[in-house]
Motif scaffolding. Sequence first.
Motif, mmCIF file in Angstrom:
data_model
loop_
_atom_site.group_PDB
_atom_site.id
_atom_site.type_symbol
_atom_site.label_atom_id
_atom_site.label_comp_id
_atom_site.label_asym_id
_atom_site.label_seq_id
_atom_site.Cartn_x
_atom_site.Cartn_y
_atom_site.Cartn_z
ATOM 1 N N TYR A 145 0.823 -1.248 -0.023
ATOM 2 C CA TYR A 145 -0.059 -0.035 -0.169
ATOM 3 C C TYR A 145 0.946 1.336 -0.134
ATOM 4 O O TYR A 145 0.553 2.512 -0.245
ATOM 5 N N ARG A 176 -4.772 8.619 0.927
ATOM 6 C CA ARG A 176 -5.045 7.494 2.044
ATOM 7 C C ARG A 176 -6.298 6.834 2.044
ATOM 8 O O ARG A 176 -6.465 5.815 2.058
ATOM 9 N N ALA A 180 -7.025 3.070 1.118
ATOM 10 C CA ALA A 180 -7.692 2.177 1.923
ATOM 11 C C ALA A 180 -8.885 1.920 1.474
ATOM 12 O O ALA A 180 -9.475 0.521 1.727
#
Length: 215
Positions: A145, A176, A180
């Motif tokens: 990630y 972010r 996510a």
Amino acid sequence: MKPVVRSASQTVRTGALERGPEPKQDRSVRTRQLVLLRAAECFAEKGFADTSVLDVAERAGMTKGAVYHHFPSKEVLAIAVVEEHYARWPVLLAKTRTKELSPFGTVVDLLDGVAEAFHRDPIVQAGARLQLERSLIGAPLPAPYVGWTQLITDLLGEAQEAGELREGVTPEEAARLVVASFFGMQHISDVLHGRADMPQRWAELRELVLFSIRA
């Protein structure tokens, strides 16, 4: 923009694990790729612990010895699958770049391609599962990630400069959230539906999350 989506050679250090020989003939290259694909199918379906080299050999229609010729252990085979997973992304990014889209359009098109890869590509699916099972593999894997968050941050920064981001949106925070949301979505799709509903779930996320930050 910084090259944050890494090539396969940059992603995994195998430490003391012995690597198989690099194939030099076309037939050997094709055999190695077949083993990787069949191994990815097994890892994606059953995970690292419940996949054996015999499983891979039988699915590939060859002997265990033939598999071991290219990959001396299951750990090395798993690492090779993860390397192939990460090698997909620079190619996809380059393909998106050729379309000469706006920065925000590049983000959308890139993630469209990633969603399609998670829906259909066993290498991508297996790489994601093996990352979750990293504690079972006897070698370090790249931190997941991080590269994606940096890449999307950079692209959204360009989008902001181009006036494509909604006022008040910060590229870092938005990146972010997008990363996510995307990877959480694909994981839930995998657990509940074997990723059969990925196109629908990605369309929802794109509309409700990604397009909500657009100017």
